[in-house]
Design a protein around this motif. Sequence first.
Motif, PDB file in Angstrom:
ATOM      1  N   ALA A 192      -9.294  -1.558   7.088  1.00  0.00           N
ATOM      2  CA  ALA A 192      -9.987  -0.944   5.951  1.00  0.00           C
ATOM      3  C   ALA A 192      -9.081  -0.816   4.728  1.00  0.00           C
ATOM      4  CB  ALA A 192     -10.528   0.424   6.344  1.00  0.00           C
ATOM      5  N   VAL A 193      -7.795  -0.545   4.965  1.00  0.00           N
ATOM      6  CA  VAL A 193      -6.867  -0.311   3.860  1.00  0.00           C
ATOM      7  C   VAL A 193      -6.742  -1.542   2.948  1.00  0.00           C
ATOM      8  CG1 VAL A 193      -4.662  -0.988   4.969  1.00  0.00           C
ATOM      9  CG2 VAL A 193      -4.693   0.867   3.308  1.00  0.00           C
ATOM     10  N   GLU A 194      -7.081  -2.736   3.486  1.00  0.00           N
ATOM     11  CA  GLU A 194      -6.960  -3.948   2.663  1.00  0.00           C
ATOM     12  C   GLU A 194      -7.919  -3.936   1.466  1.00  0.00           C
ATOM     13  OE1 GLU A 194      -6.417  -7.597   4.950  1.00  0.00           O
ATOM     14  OE2 GLU A 194      -4.360  -6.847   4.966  1.00  0.00           O
ATOM     15  N   LEU A 195      -8.966  -3.116   1.542  1.00  0.00           N
ATOM     16  CA  LEU A 195      -9.843  -2.985   0.370  1.00  0.00           C
ATOM     17  C   LEU A 195      -9.067  -2.379  -0.797  1.00  0.00           C
ATOM     18  CD1 LEU A 195     -12.737  -3.297  -0.805  1.00  0.00           C
ATOM     19  CD2 LEU A 195     -13.176  -0.945  -0.039  1.00  0.00           C
ATOM     20  N   ALA A 196      -8.056  -1.577  -0.485  1.00  0.00           N
ATOM     21  CA  ALA A 196      -7.257  -0.941  -1.544  1.00  0.00           C
ATOM     22  C   ALA A 196      -6.517  -1.991  -2.375  1.00  0.00           C
ATOM     23  CB  ALA A 196      -6.271   0.061  -0.950  1.00  0.00           C
TER      24      ALA A 196
ATOM     25  N   TYR B 146       0.811  -1.222   0.000  1.00  0.00           N
ATOM     26  CA  TYR B 146       0.000   0.000   0.000  1.00  0.00           C
ATOM     27  C   TYR B 146       0.845   1.274   0.000  1.00  0.00           C
ATOM     28  CZ  TYR B 146      -3.135  -3.681   1.552  1.00  0.00           C
ATOM     29  OH  TYR B 146      -3.824  -4.853   1.630  1.00  0.00           O
ATOM     30  N   ARG B 147       2.059   1.157   0.577  1.00  0.00           N
ATOM     31  CA  ARG B 147       2.920   2.347   0.738  1.00  0.00           C
ATOM     32  C   ARG B 147       3.286   2.976  -0.604  1.00  0.00           C
ATOM     33  NH1 ARG B 147       6.828   0.019   5.596  1.00  0.00           N
ATOM     34  NH2 ARG B 147       5.500   0.781   7.293  1.00  0.00           N
ATOM     35  N   GLY B 148       3.421   2.142  -1.634  1.00  0.00           N
ATOM     36  CA  GLY B 148       3.722   2.652  -2.976  1.00  0.00           C
ATOM     37  C   GLY B 148       2.599   3.535  -3.505  1.00  0.00           C
ATOM     38  N   HIS B 149       1.435   3.481  -2.834  1.00  0.00           N
ATOM     39  CA  HIS B 149       0.273   4.281  -3.247  1.00  0.00           C
ATOM     40  C   HIS B 149      -0.096   5.300  -2.181  1.00  0.00           C
ATOM     41  CE1 HIS B 149      -0.378   1.659  -6.718  1.00  0.00           C
ATOM     42  NE2 HIS B 149      -0.026   0.681  -5.921  1.00  0.00           N
TER      43      HIS B 149
ATOM     44  N   ARG C 137     -11.265   5.103  -1.469  1.00  0.00           N
ATOM     45  CA  ARG C 137     -12.236   5.821  -0.625  1.00  0.00           C
ATOM     46  C   ARG C 137     -13.639   5.710  -1.199  1.00  0.00           C
ATOM     47  NH1 ARG C 137      -8.216   9.776  -0.364  1.00  0.00           N
ATOM     48  NH2 ARG C 137      -6.898   9.293   1.447  1.00  0.00           N
ATOM     49  N   ALA C 138     -13.726   5.808  -2.521  1.00  0.00           N
ATOM     50  CA  ALA C 138     -15.050   5.702  -3.161  1.00  0.00           C
ATOM     51  C   ALA C 138     -15.624   4.297  -2.941  1.00  0.00           C
ATOM     52  CB  ALA C 138     -14.927   6.001  -4.651  1.00  0.00           C
ATOM     53  N   ALA C 139     -14.775   3.284  -3.075  1.00  0.00           N
ATOM     54  CA  ALA C 139     -15.228   1.899  -2.900  1.00  0.00           C
ATOM     55  C   ALA C 139     -15.620   1.635  -1.456  1.00  0.00           C
ATOM     56  CB  ALA C 139     -14.127   0.931  -3.337  1.00  0.00           C
ATOM     57  N   ASP C 140     -14.864   2.212  -0.519  1.00  0.00           N
ATOM     58  CA  ASP C 140     -15.182   2.012   0.896  1.00  0.00           C
ATOM     59  C   ASP C 140     -16.538   2.634   1.229  1.00  0.00           C
ATOM     60  OD1 ASP C 140     -14.094   1.077   3.609  1.00  0.00           O
ATOM     61  OD2 ASP C 140     -14.635   3.159   4.051  1.00  0.00           O
ATOM     62  N   SER C 141     -16.841   3.792   0.648  1.00  0.00           N
ATOM     63  CA  SER C 141     -18.165   4.346   0.976  1.00  0.00           C
ATOM     64  C   SER C 141     -19.275   3.622   0.228  1.00  0.00           C
ATOM     65  CB  SER C 141     -18.232   5.866   0.822  1.00  0.00           C
ATOM     66  OG  SER C 141     -17.695   6.254  -0.393  1.00  0.00           O
ATOM     67  N   ALA C 142     -18.978   3.059  -0.945  1.00  0.00           N
ATOM     68  CA  ALA C 142     -20.015   2.308  -1.672  1.00  0.00           C
ATOM     69  C   ALA C 142     -20.294   0.948  -1.027  1.00  0.00           C
ATOM     70  CB  ALA C 142     -19.600   2.109  -3.125  1.00  0.00           C
TER      71      ALA C 142
END
Length: 319
Positions: free
Chosen positions: A285-289, A114-117, A272-277
């Motif tokens: 939560a970051v694992e959704l990324a 995730y850090r690369g993003h 963020r958009a996917a987490d709110s959808a």
Amino acid sequence: MSIEEVQQRIYRIPSVLGRRRFAQWLIVGDERLLLVDSGVDGTIAEHVSPALAELGRSPAEITDVVISHADVDHYGGNSELRNVAPQARIRSSAQDRPWIESWPEISRDRYGWYRGHGLDYDEATWEWLENAAGPDTPIDGTASHGEQLDLGGIAVEVAALPGHSPGHLGVLHRESGTAIVMDAVLERGLYTTDDELISPPPYASVPAYHATIARLRELRPARLGTSHYSPIEGEQAVTAFLDGSEGFVADLDAAVGAELGTDPKPLAHYWRAADSALGPFVEMAVELARSVGAHLDYAVEEGRAERTDRDGRAMWAAA
Ligand SMILES: [Zn+2]
């Protein structure tokens, strides 16, 4: 919590990890004892050894261990296992093995991806992950798709179920229709013991995760054995679980696709958009990324999106 006999010779060792359900699986042959996953550092002493004692057995009798995949809650007990079951042969897929054997590698390439993003776990989560992983422990070899394990009075088969991790493995007992799939399919995410959805289902490849769902449908198992859900019993419940897993993939693909426009945007935006959808997810939560990244890769492969790099940061826009 006591060991559960799910089928003759097939046992589930249940516990609770944080707020989630947790389990390892044990298959008892006349000649060999197979453990599927070693849990986190501490699981062997707290749950696996007591479970074996309930059967009048000892961990020293474990001959075979299949680690389903490279996540700390699935291999972190390997070091303890070495001490109490020195003759046990611990194996995983060739793809996941380097991560299972090395905290520096898994913390860089899987948990540090995730850090690369510009995204990351918080400090407390990093500390938890490192402790759960236990000391780095070399394993004994690899297991691969189609391999038969004759344990004496019961034979099982190793199955490749990639997607959640590159080399995720399951164990099948065809006679009873039992598919021990661990984290290979994760429905709409992970729930607390009170059935509150708290964490997203991470997968690193949409085509691989999708193919695994299809493969499990073809097998038509009578039950699924997982790491983080109650046993899924009966064809109807299995189908509902696989439908749920596939439904999530479709919903996430739509949520990511809806955000693709002419302006290139970074992973954090799509996440963020996917987490709110589909969430909000309150733990890990970051694992959704990771899954969102997989959907963006997939959109690029399909020609729906274009990836560019701006100042070393990946950005995606509609193609
Ligand atoms: Zn996992």
